[in-house]
Design a protein around this motif. Sequence first.
Motif, PDB file in Angstrom:
ATOM      1  N   ASP A   1       8.738   4.837   1.747  1.00 29.58           N
ATOM      2  CA  ASP A   1       9.296   5.723   1.393  1.00 29.58           C
ATOM      3  C   ASP A   1       9.757   7.121   1.170  1.00 29.58           C
ATOM      4  N   ARG A   2      10.818   6.618  -0.249  1.00 33.60           N
ATOM      5  CA  ARG A   2      12.844   7.448   0.380  1.00 33.60           C
ATOM      6  C   ARG A   2      11.638   8.628   0.441  1.00 33.60           C
ATOM      7  N   ASP A   3      11.272   9.582  -0.840  1.00 33.75           N
ATOM      8  CA  ASP A   3      10.952  10.961  -0.513  1.00 33.75           C
ATOM      9  C   ASP A   3      10.270  11.384   0.309  1.00 33.75           C
ATOM     10  N   VAL A   4       9.236  10.741   0.860  1.00 31.26           N
ATOM     11  CA  VAL A   4       8.545  11.164   2.224  1.00 31.26           C
ATOM     12  C   VAL A   4       9.651  11.013   2.874  1.00 31.26           C
ATOM     13  N   PHE A   5      10.132   9.956   3.390  1.00 35.00           N
ATOM     14  CA  PHE A   5      10.810   9.959   4.235  1.00 35.00           C
ATOM     15  C   PHE A   5      12.222  11.171   4.458  1.00 35.00           C
ATOM     16  N   LEU A   6      12.759  11.427   2.754  1.00 37.89           N
ATOM     17  CA  LEU A   6      13.733  12.721   3.141  1.00 37.89           C
ATOM     18  C   LEU A   6      13.407  14.164   3.519  1.00 37.89           C
TER      19      LEU A   6
ATOM     20  N   SER B   1       0.412  -1.051  -0.332  1.00 32.48           N
ATOM     21  CA  SER B   1       0.185  -0.098  -0.019  1.00 32.48           C
ATOM     22  C   SER B   1       1.546   0.789  -0.241  1.00 32.48           C
ATOM     23  N   PRO B   2       0.584   1.860  -0.747  1.00 38.96           N
ATOM     24  CA  PRO B   2       1.737   3.421  -1.084  1.00 38.96           C
ATOM     25  C   PRO B   2       0.895   4.123  -0.095  1.00 38.96           C
ATOM     26  N   LEU B   3      -0.199   4.170   1.284  1.00 36.51           N
ATOM     27  CA  LEU B   3      -0.334   4.851   2.222  1.00 36.51           C
ATOM     28  C   LEU B   3       0.897   3.822   3.668  1.00 36.51           C
ATOM     29  N   TRP B   4       0.679   2.984   3.539  1.00 34.01           N
ATOM     30  CA  TRP B   4       2.116   2.600   4.362  1.00 34.01           C
ATOM     31  C   TRP B   4       2.838   2.942   4.300  1.00 34.01           C
ATOM     32  N   ALA B   5       3.901   2.456   2.649  1.00 35.63           N
ATOM     33  CA  ALA B   5       4.860   3.260   2.831  1.00 35.63           C
ATOM     34  C   ALA B   5       5.073   4.804   2.909  1.00 35.63           C
ATOM     35  N   ALA B   6       4.263   6.012   2.596  1.00 38.26           N
ATOM     36  CA  ALA B   6       4.811   6.933   3.160  1.00 38.26           C
ATOM     37  C   ALA B   6       4.207   7.299   4.451  1.00 38.26           C
ATOM     38  N   ALA B   7       3.605   6.232   5.866  1.00 35.45           N
ATOM     39  CA  ALA B   7       3.558   6.821   6.980  1.00 35.45           C
ATOM     40  C   ALA B   7       4.817   6.099   7.658  1.00 35.45           C
ATOM     41  N   VAL B   8       5.379   5.244   7.192  1.00 31.51           N
ATOM     42  CA  VAL B   8       5.837   3.954   7.337  1.00 31.51           C
ATOM     43  C   VAL B   8       7.278   4.945   7.195  1.00 31.51           C
ATOM     44  N   GLY B   9       7.683   6.040   5.989  1.00 25.01           N
ATOM     45  CA  GLY B   9       8.943   6.997   5.612  1.00 25.01           C
ATOM     46  C   GLY B   9       8.911   8.054   6.541  1.00 25.01           C
ATOM     47  N   ALA B  10       7.213   8.841   6.677  1.00 25.42           N
ATOM     48  CA  ALA B  10       7.377  10.248   7.869  1.00 25.42           C
ATOM     49  C   ALA B  10       8.106   9.991   8.983  1.00 25.42           C
ATOM     50  N   ALA B  11       6.969   8.239   9.740  1.00 19.38           N
ATOM     51  CA  ALA B  11       8.105   7.396  10.893  1.00 19.38           C
ATOM     52  C   ALA B  11       8.975   7.651  11.187  1.00 19.38           C
ATOM     53  N   LEU B  12       9.981   6.891  10.677  1.00 16.97           N
ATOM     54  CA  LEU B  12      11.383   6.628  10.328  1.00 16.97           C
ATOM     55  C   LEU B  12      12.150   8.003  10.513  1.00 16.97           C
ATOM     56  N   ALA B  13      11.328   8.802  10.068  1.00 12.56           N
ATOM     57  CA  ALA B  13      12.572  10.702   9.672  1.00 12.56           C
ATOM     58  C   ALA B  13      12.485  10.679  11.257  1.00 12.56           C
TER      59      ALA B  13
END
Length: 353
Positions: free
Chosen positions: A318-323, A182-194
């Motif tokens: 998601d790399r871009d959301v993380f950055l 799910s793209p939502l999961w990729a974004a949510a985990v990327g943001a939380a990882l930061a």
Amino acid sequence: MTVFACARCDTLLTAPVSRVALPVHARQVYGHELIGVLMESGTYAVDPEPFGPPWRPWAENSPEQVRASGVHAPVFALSHGPREAIVIAPGDVRGTVLIPERCSGRCCGPDGRDGPNLACTGCGTAVASRIDDCGSWQAVWLDPRGVRALPVPGPALDSADWDELRERWPGTPPVERSGWWSPLWAAAVGAALAHALAASNGTRITVPAGLLADFFGRSLDALLPQRSPARPLALAGPGVPAVAGTIALTPRHPHTGEIWQPAATRDVVPLDAEVWTYLVSPRDRGPAAGGRVAPKAAHQVYRDDLSPFLPILAFRPDRDVFLDTLVRLPQVRRPWLRAIYDRVQDRLWEGPF
């Protein structure tokens, strides 16, 4: 309730909508297919950051412009578009028409690169950007310079309190029917990882075995030094008390944007509520009342719903959301975290991304 009207001629441009928090995946570009509607019908959100063109390469911005942008490390380009853009579901738009010469995109539809591509039918003023390209969440972004908000009578949004969170938002499964994450999961985990990196102070973070390790463990191991001392990352929130000494992974309320703050720790990592509730209460696929009776096991009752979908590839945040999240955290100015930011930005396919 609120409607938005043309600032020049007062033509109504939206249906009545209620304000909610801006989704963490609002700016995400993911894959090469249409990925759904960003906003729930009847709601709107406001982006505090600059939105859309014109864009200026990093080197062309003055120190004052960089400070005003809210970023704390170099990026490829900065938006000099307006702040406070309003995003709504495409189905809630009224009184607009496309501007054909402003509908450029990557391949499937407009992506907003040309600026507002919807005009008011009353006076022709450009008032919004319709996003309809592959990899982009379907949305209409109202230009705050061309619209104004008008209060209208109507029922207020029924915003759930924290005790109702797990019932109202039971969670989004991490794998879609296609077998892709799910793209939502990729974004949510990327943001939380930061946020988790910022809370770590450069020390190792450990993650308990299970779903949490599946989505965070590999990334944290790749980005942080694997030496002691270490701090555990653990779920906390409504009905899930925080443990002292942990970094708490807590939900962000989908309506108010409030982040659950436990009393046991100050180190909090916000996570999208749809992801948090799934991690706290993953779907039980075992025997349960109300299903069908298996022919060879009449003493057991099974659900009728489908088995969980299995992913095609290993999960990647998601790399871009993380950055994009990390560059807006003041902690990225610390040398150890800036080194991680630079490494991920410079090496596209390295590590967990």
